[in-house]
Design a protein around this motif. Structure first.
Motif, PDB file in Angstrom:
ATOM      1  N   MET A  34      19.571 -26.740 -20.384  1.00  0.00           N
ATOM      2  CA  MET A  34      19.227 -26.778 -18.953  1.00  0.00           C
ATOM      3  C   MET A  34      19.893 -25.633 -18.197  1.00  0.00           C
ATOM      4  SD  MET A  34      19.339 -30.881 -18.131  1.00  0.00           S
ATOM      5  CE  MET A  34      19.043 -30.588 -16.380  1.00  0.00           C
ATOM      6  N   THR A  35      21.136 -25.341 -18.544  1.00  0.00           N
ATOM      7  CA  THR A  35      21.836 -24.223 -17.907  1.00  0.00           C
ATOM      8  C   THR A  35      21.164 -22.906 -18.251  1.00  0.00           C
ATOM      9  OG1 THR A  35      23.900 -25.455 -18.128  1.00  0.00           O
ATOM     10  CG2 THR A  35      24.081 -23.129 -17.580  1.00  0.00           C
ATOM     11  N   PHE A  36      20.764 -22.764 -19.521  1.00  0.00           N
ATOM     12  CA  PHE A  36      20.053 -21.548 -19.930  1.00  0.00           C
ATOM     13  C   PHE A  36      18.741 -21.393 -19.166  1.00  0.00           C
ATOM     14  CE2 PHE A  36      16.431 -20.518 -22.832  1.00  0.00           C
ATOM     15  CZ  PHE A  36      16.508 -19.141 -22.697  1.00  0.00           C
ATOM     16  N   LEU A  37      17.974 -22.485 -19.048  1.00  0.00           N
ATOM     17  CA  LEU A  37      16.679 -22.409 -18.370  1.00  0.00           C
ATOM     18  C   LEU A  37      16.826 -22.096 -16.883  1.00  0.00           C
ATOM     19  CD1 LEU A  37      14.829 -25.419 -20.052  1.00  0.00           C
ATOM     20  CD2 LEU A  37      14.481 -22.971 -20.481  1.00  0.00           C
ATOM     21  N   LYS A  41      18.115 -15.101 -17.744  1.00  0.00           N
ATOM     22  CA  LYS A  41      18.495 -13.701 -17.944  1.00  0.00           C
ATOM     23  C   LYS A  41      19.907 -13.564 -18.512  1.00  0.00           C
ATOM     24  CE  LYS A  41      15.410 -11.728 -14.450  1.00  0.00           C
ATOM     25  NZ  LYS A  41      15.300 -10.882 -13.232  1.00  0.00           N
ATOM     26  N   ARG A  42      20.720 -14.604 -18.336  1.00  0.00           N
ATOM     27  CA  ARG A  42      22.077 -14.566 -18.884  1.00  0.00           C
ATOM     28  C   ARG A  42      22.041 -15.096 -20.318  1.00  0.00           C
ATOM     29  NH1 ARG A  42      26.611 -16.768 -14.925  1.00  0.00           N
ATOM     30  NH2 ARG A  42      27.819 -15.690 -16.529  1.00  0.00           N
ATOM     31  N   SER A  43      21.342 -14.371 -21.164  1.00  0.00           N
ATOM     32  CA  SER A  43      21.133 -14.806 -22.541  1.00  0.00           C
ATOM     33  C   SER A  43      21.093 -13.588 -23.442  1.00  0.00           C
ATOM     34  CB  SER A  43      19.826 -15.599 -22.652  1.00  0.00           C
ATOM     35  OG  SER A  43      19.493 -15.827 -24.005  1.00  0.00           O
ATOM     36  N   VAL A  44      21.560 -13.759 -24.686  1.00  0.00           N
ATOM     37  CA  VAL A  44      21.479 -12.661 -25.655  1.00  0.00           C
ATOM     38  C   VAL A  44      20.380 -12.898 -26.678  1.00  0.00           C
ATOM     39  CG1 VAL A  44      23.924 -12.107 -25.420  1.00  0.00           C
ATOM     40  CG2 VAL A  44      23.204 -13.720 -27.189  1.00  0.00           C
ATOM     41  N   SER A  45      19.851 -14.107 -26.719  1.00  0.00           N
ATOM     42  CA  SER A  45      18.839 -14.415 -27.730  1.00  0.00           C
ATOM     43  C   SER A  45      17.550 -13.648 -27.498  1.00  0.00           C
ATOM     44  CB  SER A  45      18.558 -15.926 -27.754  1.00  0.00           C
ATOM     45  OG  SER A  45      18.213 -16.406 -26.482  1.00  0.00           O
ATOM     46  N   LEU A  96      10.003 -18.810 -23.041  1.00  0.00           N
ATOM     47  CA  LEU A  96      11.339 -19.226 -23.461  1.00  0.00           C
ATOM     48  C   LEU A  96      11.308 -20.254 -24.590  1.00  0.00           C
ATOM     49  CD1 LEU A  96      13.040 -19.591 -19.952  1.00  0.00           C
ATOM     50  CD2 LEU A  96      13.058 -17.620 -21.476  1.00  0.00           C
ATOM     51  N   ALA A  97      10.127 -20.557 -25.105  1.00  0.00           N
ATOM     52  CA  ALA A  97      10.014 -21.601 -26.128  1.00  0.00           C
ATOM     53  C   ALA A  97      10.801 -21.260 -27.379  1.00  0.00           C
ATOM     54  CB  ALA A  97       8.549 -21.831 -26.476  1.00  0.00           C
ATOM     55  N   GLY A  98      10.679 -20.022 -27.850  1.00  0.00           N
ATOM     56  CA  GLY A  98      11.406 -19.614 -29.036  1.00  0.00           C
ATOM     57  C   GLY A  98      12.905 -19.679 -28.847  1.00  0.00           C
ATOM     58  N   ASP A  99      13.366 -19.267 -27.665  1.00  0.00           N
ATOM     59  CA  ASP A  99      14.802 -19.315 -27.368  1.00  0.00           C
ATOM     60  C   ASP A  99      15.328 -20.741 -27.365  1.00  0.00           C
ATOM     61  OD1 ASP A  99      15.093 -16.605 -27.158  1.00  0.00           O
ATOM     62  OD2 ASP A  99      14.797 -16.538 -24.998  1.00  0.00           O
ATOM     63  N   VAL A 100      14.536 -21.670 -26.852  1.00  0.00           N
ATOM     64  CA  VAL A 100      14.949 -23.076 -26.821  1.00  0.00           C
ATOM     65  C   VAL A 100      15.029 -23.643 -28.237  1.00  0.00           C
ATOM     66  CG1 VAL A 100      14.280 -25.402 -26.099  1.00  0.00           C
ATOM     67  CG2 VAL A 100      14.113 -23.496 -24.482  1.00  0.00           C
ATOM     68  N   VAL A 101      14.006 -23.374 -29.055  1.00  0.00           N
ATOM     69  CA  VAL A 101      14.000 -23.869 -30.432  1.00  0.00           C
ATOM     70  C   VAL A 101      15.166 -23.267 -31.219  1.00  0.00           C
ATOM     71  CG1 VAL A 101      12.687 -23.959 -32.580  1.00  0.00           C
ATOM     72  CG2 VAL A 101      11.521 -24.273 -30.402  1.00  0.00           C
ATOM     73  N   ARG A 145      24.769 -21.941 -24.360  1.00  0.00           N
ATOM     74  CA  ARG A 145      24.058 -21.494 -23.155  1.00  0.00           C
ATOM     75  C   ARG A 145      23.556 -20.066 -23.308  1.00  0.00           C
ATOM     76  NH1 ARG A 145      25.850 -18.364 -19.157  1.00  0.00           N
ATOM     77  NH2 ARG A 145      28.020 -18.520 -19.885  1.00  0.00           N
ATOM     78  N   ILE A 146      24.401 -19.192 -23.833  1.00  0.00           N
ATOM     79  CA  ILE A 146      24.030 -17.790 -23.982  1.00  0.00           C
ATOM     80  C   ILE A 146      23.071 -17.588 -25.152  1.00  0.00           C
ATOM     81  CG2 ILE A 146      24.958 -15.473 -24.438  1.00  0.00           C
ATOM     82  CD1 ILE A 146      27.542 -16.373 -23.086  1.00  0.00           C
ATOM     83  N   GLY A 147      23.163 -18.467 -26.146  1.00  0.00           N
ATOM     84  CA  GLY A 147      22.285 -18.360 -27.302  1.00  0.00           C
ATOM     85  C   GLY A 147      22.804 -17.433 -28.375  1.00  0.00           C
ATOM     86  N   GLN A 148      24.112 -17.272 -28.458  1.00  0.00           N
ATOM     87  CA  GLN A 148      24.688 -16.372 -29.457  1.00  0.00           C
ATOM     88  C   GLN A 148      24.461 -16.874 -30.878  1.00  0.00           C
ATOM     89  OE1 GLN A 148      28.822 -16.085 -28.102  1.00  0.00           O
ATOM     90  NE2 GLN A 148      28.504 -13.919 -27.690  1.00  0.00           N
TER      91      GLN A 148
END
Length: 405
Positions: A34-37, A41-45, A96-101, A145-148
């Motif tokens: 939820m924080t990522f969504l 933009k604050r994501s590295v994935s 953002l579906a791929g990032d969530v999965v 959250r960042i998706g590292q």
């Protein structure tokens, strides 16, 4: 808990207690996503998915990272592994579906690996797993959250040492090779295993050869070879940039307190520390019960990577979460050493809030990355102290005997 036993009965109370860790992991996952969504933009994935599409289209993976040391900083294999997530995005039409999965699968594997680790502390004690889950969730949510890829790498490294301890060397070699494919930092554990465990050497060499050859089977060989060459350039640029800015490593900690270490001295220190880590691992495996070899090997690997990786960030300290979790839970459930447990838990809390707490102590323009490496240094001191005070659970053996583990 007694009241729960009275109302629900002992079986229901036991089931509820067993389910707490899964509830914790699930809640952390939901909050992290939820924080990522809310701030995608604050994501590295996004870099991983972009690299996956570039791989499919035979485009350069390192056109930007070779120049500025930012962006896709991994082996070509990481782009290949992220292709399924890119496909999810393309098929669903949701950006953002791929990032969530990716986050769901990475976090689930980390939770599974940590759960297996927790089983080694006190399998009959149901309280252990929720303590472990709470600490891992606390330290891991920023990385989630960042998706590292640190999440997935940590999971694979934990599973590697667990399988290695069970003497399933081919499987362990395959897992650590996969971890290196996810993130090159895993090579530290691969080298340690190669040095201390002769039975894994041949499987590890075979796994590395297969990993190197695999991309040539999936793309044009000329294109793959060029990506390998560009990757070498990227890694050199990235390492040089890591030595020139204040990260959440030992040298960033020193920089925050006015002690600047030149890039040449940093490199020399990392090499010396690598050999020192090998020595500490060797000593640890001679000193402790064989049933705890896996966690101690993981602990020293994680500590070395946090303190001497030039690109460490506050969120990267997700990797030491299993170390804090294991030793806090063990000190409570097995050793009954509550002062040490409280001390390690306090370090875990400070590491979690390293940015927020650190900037209250030192001005943000000086550093916001000093507290996490400081806590990691104190964790190191605690483990070394524990190691020297430990009564060996096994008869001391020679290097050759220890190496056969």
């Amino acid at each position: 808990m007694k009241k729960a036993r009275t109302i629900l009965g002992p079986q229901w109370a036991e089931a509820a207690r067993s389910g707490i860790p899964f509830i914790i992991y699930a809640l952390v996952l939901v909050v992290g996503i939820m924080t990522f969504l809310s701030r995608p933009k604050r994501s590295v994935s996004m870099h991983y998915e972009a690299a996956a599409m570039q791989w499919l289209q035979s485009e350069s993976l390192y056109s930007h990272s070779m120049e500025n040391g930012h962006g896709f900083l991994y082996l070509p294999h990481a782009a290949i592994l992220h292709v399924p997530y890119a496909v999810v995005t393309q098929v669903t039409g949701l950006s953002l579906a791929g990032d969530v999965v990716w986050r769901i699968i990475s976090w689930a594997l980390l939770a599974f690996a940590v759960w297996r680790m927790g089983q080694r502390i006190a399998p009959e004690n149901r309280m252990v797993q929720w303590r472990v889950a709470a600490i891992v969730g606390m330290l891991g949510i920023s990385c989630l959250r960042i998706g590292q890829s640190t999440m997935l790498m940590t999971a694979l490294m934990l599973l590697t040492v667990d399988i290695w301890q069970a003497k399933k060397y081919a499987f362990a070699a395959a897992l650590i090779a996969l971890a290196v494919a996810v993130k090159p930092l895993s090579i530290v554990m691969a080298l340690l295993l190669f040095a201390i465990s002769p039975p894994i050497r041949k499987p590890l060499l075979i796994a590395c050869l297969v990993a190197i050859a695999l991309p040539f089977c999936l793309q044009n060989p000329t294109y793959v070879w060029q990506q390998y060459r560009d990757c070498v350039v990227m890694l050199r640029v990235s390492a040089n940039m890591g030595s020139s800015f204040s990260g959440a490593d030992l040298f960033g900690l020193l920089e925050a307190f006015g002690i600047t270490v030149g890039s040449g001295m940093q490199t020399a220190t990392r090499v010396i520390a690598a050999f020192a880590t090998l020595g500490v691992v060797w000593f640890s495996l001679r000193r402790i019960d064989p049933n705890r070899h896996a966690i101690w090997l993981f602990a020293w690997t994680a500590i070395y990577l946090m303190l001497f990786n030039p690109r460490s960030e506050n969120s990267t300290y997700c990797m030491v979460a299993p170390v804090f979790a294991y030793f806090v839970a063990e000190n409570v459930a097995v050793q009954k050493n509550f002062p040490v447990a409280y001390w390690l838990f306090a370090l875990a809390v400070l590491t979690t809030g390293s940015y927020e707490i650190g900037r209250l102590i030192l001005a943000p323009e000086i550093s916001t990355t000093w507290l996490a490496p400081l806590c990691c240094c104190l964790l190191t001191v605690s483990l070394v102290t524990r190691l020297f005070r430990l009564e060996s659970g096994a008869t001391p053996v020679s290097w050759g005997q220890t190496s056969s583990v």
